[in-house]
Write an enzyme that holds these catalytic residues in place. Structure first.
Site, PDB file in Angstrom:
ATOM      1  N   THR A  75       0.833  -1.206   0.000  1.00  0.00           N
ATOM      2  CA  THR A  75       0.000   0.000   0.000  1.00  0.00           C
ATOM      3  C   THR A  75       0.865   1.253   0.000  1.00  0.00           C
ATOM      4  O   THR A  75       2.059   1.181  -0.297  1.00  0.00           O
ATOM      5  CB  THR A  75      -0.994  -0.030   1.182  1.00  0.00           C
ATOM      6  OG1 THR A  75      -1.979   0.986   0.998  1.00  0.00           O
ATOM      7  CG2 THR A  75      -0.320   0.183   2.514  1.00  0.00           C
ATOM      8  N   ASN A  76       0.287   2.394   0.301  1.00  0.00           N
ATOM      9  CA  ASN A  76       1.001   3.672   0.322  1.00  0.00           C
ATOM     10  C   ASN A  76       0.520   4.489   1.518  1.00  0.00           C
ATOM     11  O   ASN A  76      -0.319   4.021   2.277  1.00  0.00           O
ATOM     12  CB  ASN A  76       0.779   4.412  -1.006  1.00  0.00           C
ATOM     13  CG  ASN A  76      -0.697   4.609  -1.274  1.00  0.00           C
ATOM     14  OD1 ASN A  76      -1.392   5.307  -0.554  1.00  0.00           O
ATOM     15  ND2 ASN A  76      -1.198   3.938  -2.309  1.00  0.00           N
TER      16      ASN A  76
END
Ligand code: C5P
Length: 222
Positions: free
Chosen positions: A29-30
């Site tokens: 993810t980020n």
């Protein structure tokens, strides 16, 4: 009935960051929190619009009174955006979408072994949601993208506005502490398809959001 410059308009906002699973317990993810997209959804509603917020794994509580669609992966986000865009007047893609996902999602938890001191992961490209939307976009629909960059912010944003056929791009420097990812404040440059640029000061995300909604409202009146 709602009043305001966006009364009678349907606005779709995406927010948050996608999660791309590797196995039942892990994902890529980020740092996107969802704050910027949530602020935009709130500002659009205050302007009288009917708002649908498509949230990918938000780290904060969604605003009340707004239709919420929850997604996890880029593929789910694509499906939700396509479904909502059909009868939308405005799409704002504030979500941080993973460019790549694991080629395979393991059915069972991936285990370390004594022999494996390194491991590699094969990734495949995710669809570009805005590119797909650009192929079905009607002339009266407004599409806004975001460009989160650590370097060459404006040059990259200029490329994106063309390649994704956007009306407007919000260029966002995410290399500086205190603005951008997860922060409550932001500083952006609004970049128009005709090359015009407006740079904001460092201000709250809700202020940035209401400026964006003002710009969109003005565009609609033309
Ligand atoms: O190319 P890049 O990902 O930097 O472009 C950012 C813009 O494109 C954002 O508005 C983001 O929501 C959107 N995007 C997309 N589909 C992707 C990746 C990004 O629509 N796969």
């Amino acid at each position: 009935a709602a009043t305001g410059p966006l009364a009678g308009k349907k606005v779709v906002v995406t927010a948050g960051g996608t999660r791309e699973p590797l196995d039942p317990v892990r994902y890529l993810t980020n740092h996107s929190s969802g704050k910027m997209g949530f602020a935009i959804a709130t500002a659009a509603r205050q302007a009288g619009a009917e708002v649908t917020l498509i949230a990918a794994n938000p780290q904060i509580t969604p605003p009340e009174g707004i239709q919420l669609v929850k997604v996890e992966t880029a593929a789910e986000l694509l499906a939700a955006v396509k479904a909502q865009f059909k009868n939308a007047d405005i799409l704002v893609m504030a979500a941080a979408v993973a460019d790549y996902r694991p080629a395979e999602v393991a059915k069972k938890k991936i285990k370390k072994t004594a022999d494996n001191q390194t491991m590699s992961l094969e990734l495949v490209r995710n669809p570009d949601i805005l590119k797909e939307i650009s192929t079905i976009k009607q002339a009266n629909q407004i599409v806004v993208g975001f460009a989160a960059e650590t370097n060459d912010l404006i040059a990259n944003a200029e490329k994106k506005i063309k390649s994704k056929n956007l009306d407007l791009i919000v260029a966002n420097d995410v290399s500086q502490a205190g603005i951008g990812f997860n922060a409550d404040d932001n500083q952006v440059t609004f970049l128009f398809a005709d090359g015009r640029q407006i740079k904001t000061t460092i201000e709250s995300k809700s202020k940035v959001a209401s400026q964006l909604i003002d710009i969109i409202s003005n565009k609609l009146q033309k």
